[in-house]
Write a protein that holds these residues in place. Sequence first.
Motif, PDB file in Angstrom:
ATOM      1  N   MET A   1       0.810  -1.222   0.000  1.00 19.15           N
ATOM      2  CA  MET A   1       0.000   0.000   0.000  1.00 19.15           C
ATOM      3  C   MET A   1       0.845   1.275   0.000  1.00 19.15           C
ATOM      4  O   MET A   1       0.295   2.379  -0.043  1.00 19.15           O
ATOM      5  CB  MET A   1      -0.917   0.029   1.234  1.00 19.15           C
ATOM      6  CG  MET A   1      -1.986  -1.034   1.264  1.00 19.15           C
ATOM      7  SD  MET A   1      -3.012  -1.110  -0.213  1.00 19.15           S
ATOM      8  CE  MET A   1      -3.894   0.431  -0.159  1.00 19.15           C
TER       9      MET A   1
ATOM     10  N   LEU B   1      -0.108   7.869  -1.862  1.00 23.09           N
ATOM     11  CA  LEU B   1      -1.083   7.065  -1.113  1.00 23.09           C
ATOM     12  C   LEU B   1      -2.476   7.179  -1.722  1.00 23.09           C
ATOM     13  O   LEU B   1      -3.219   6.199  -1.799  1.00 23.09           O
ATOM     14  CB  LEU B   1      -1.135   7.528   0.348  1.00 23.09           C
ATOM     15  CG  LEU B   1      -0.004   7.086   1.270  1.00 23.09           C
ATOM     16  CD1 LEU B   1      -0.145   7.741   2.629  1.00 23.09           C
ATOM     17  CD2 LEU B   1       0.013   5.580   1.426  1.00 23.09           C
ATOM     18  N   ALA B   2      -2.829   8.381  -2.176  1.00 22.70           N
ATOM     19  CA  ALA B   2      -4.171   8.595  -2.749  1.00 22.70           C
ATOM     20  C   ALA B   2      -4.361   7.754  -4.017  1.00 22.70           C
ATOM     21  O   ALA B   2      -5.430   7.162  -4.224  1.00 22.70           O
ATOM     22  CB  ALA B   2      -4.378  10.066  -3.055  1.00 22.70           C
TER      23      ALA B   2
ATOM     24  N   ILE C   1      -2.699   4.957  -4.857  1.00 22.96           N
ATOM     25  CA  ILE C   1      -2.735   3.526  -4.505  1.00 22.96           C
ATOM     26  C   ILE C   1      -4.100   3.189  -3.910  1.00 22.96           C
ATOM     27  O   ILE C   1      -4.706   2.165  -4.234  1.00 22.96           O
ATOM     28  CB  ILE C   1      -1.604   3.156  -3.512  1.00 22.96           C
ATOM     29  CG1 ILE C   1      -0.243   3.456  -4.130  1.00 22.96           C
ATOM     30  CG2 ILE C   1      -1.665   1.688  -3.109  1.00 22.96           C
ATOM     31  CD1 ILE C   1       0.920   3.397  -3.169  1.00 22.96           C
ATOM     32  N   GLY C   2      -4.585   4.081  -3.034  1.00 29.04           N
ATOM     33  CA  GLY C   2      -5.888   3.873  -2.399  1.00 29.04           C
ATOM     34  C   GLY C   2      -7.028   3.827  -3.398  1.00 29.04           C
ATOM     35  O   GLY C   2      -8.041   3.175  -3.161  1.00 29.04           O
ATOM     36  N   SER C   3      -6.867   4.518  -4.520  1.00 28.77           N
ATOM     37  CA  SER C   3      -7.914   4.486  -5.556  1.00 28.77           C
ATOM     38  C   SER C   3      -7.914   3.148  -6.291  1.00 28.77           C
ATOM     39  O   SER C   3      -8.913   2.745  -6.861  1.00 28.77           O
ATOM     40  CB  SER C   3      -7.692   5.604  -6.576  1.00 28.77           C
ATOM     41  OG  SER C   3      -7.711   6.826  -5.919  1.00 28.77           O
TER      42      SER C   3
END
Lengths: 247, 221
Positions: B51, B73-74, B76-78
């Motif tokens: 992540m 991070l944004a 990957i989080g999507s």
Amino acid sequence: MSSTVDPRAKLFLVICLSTLGIVFENIWTLLIVLIAELIYAVMLQANVLTAIKKLRKMLYLIIGIVILQSLFIRTGRVLIGFNHIKIITDVGLIKGAGYLLRVMIIFLSGTIIATSDMRELIQGLIQLKLPYDLAFMASVGIKFLPLLMEQLKDTLIAIQLRGIDLNSLKLKQKLEIYAYIFTPVIVNTLTKAKQISISIEARGFRAFNQRTSIKVLKFKALDYALALSSAIVAGVIIIFNWHLLQI
Amino acid sequence: MNNYIRIHQVSYSINGQAVLNNIDLSLARNQFVALVGPNGSGKTTLSKLIMGIIAPSRGYILVDSTDVKDLGLANIGSKIGYLFQNPNRQIFAATVMEELTFAYRFKKHQQPQLQQQVNEMLAVFELEHLSQAKTYFLSHGEKQRVALAAILLNDPEYLILDEPTTGLDQKRKKELSSLLQKIRSKNIGMLMISHDHQFVLEQADRIIELDRGGVVNEQHS
């Protein structure tokens, strides 16, 4: 050496030097107090370098306050001015530097105290007749501080993992996000406090008026030497700077 | 769509202490992979590396052919939905409804049929009666369902679930099981970290066992 010194001796040292740092305004006196505290910090194996690194992170804030402080002092020779408006004077700058030295003295006091094991420090406070409830509260607070920091960090990560790019947000949205970060932390802290209170009550907290401790601190020769030397250093600084005290 | 996640010779250490050693794995979207192993074997650390929460000491990880270190991070989080071991860490809003719509308040691209999707999620996760409930007072299982629903509303291509069965009774485990099957049918790949041996055997079609920071066993069903 630091782990063998009684935390009460360290508390006495820190109280002596921090009080001098607050009472005296003269920049040279403050510098002497800072140097004395630095010597003690090194002798007690305090993590001075780490403390300086931490202080560096707040450098802009400290410089900002120093400048702000000097802006409001009108007396002295004008160093920076605009027409007849005094912006920075030599007296203002000296006062600002004095503030910086005081911050460093208090910060070093913190690093000296941090060389003690927290359990021993709390025991020291109890033996100094601080009510056990208050000492216990302080120890719980200290233990949970790193956990709260970890939770804040995790929440911030979790928010970004929802696909929110913090860098692209407007200031208003960023402030809104911070409200979202603190709310669960506060709620969880309150929940945890409630759980701990039930847990400690169940284990007989305050069941008896008198408590005993497994580890009882004893003042040794080294502790007496540290406390005595602190009193002597503080006394010498006071005597040599007595004329500067505005009583 | 094979090798959605590529873990290439990844090692990770903290203060000189090796946590993961030379991990080499590929995870596809059409697989339900279970990551098992004793406490401290490095399962959660590996998921955090995927992540981008922490960075590998050696090696690299590709997500959808892009190095994780180049994705924020944004981003990957999507792409990957991550269910934390403790759902309290990923629930921020005061009510269930606010929690589910939270991310869209801060995104540039709005979801046109968001309300409809939220209602669908509430129905799938049996949260309709709790839509206005305060998130802080939900049970562990309810919080987990809210967290999972919020992640799925993000439309991820892959899911990483860290111990999703912790604190669930048999009935809730069965519900979770049927829910995971529904998610699989949408071509969403999954990596599940679990100690629940029975649940893993029932769900996973590939089981990877970690021990002392290395892959010690791999089974395909």
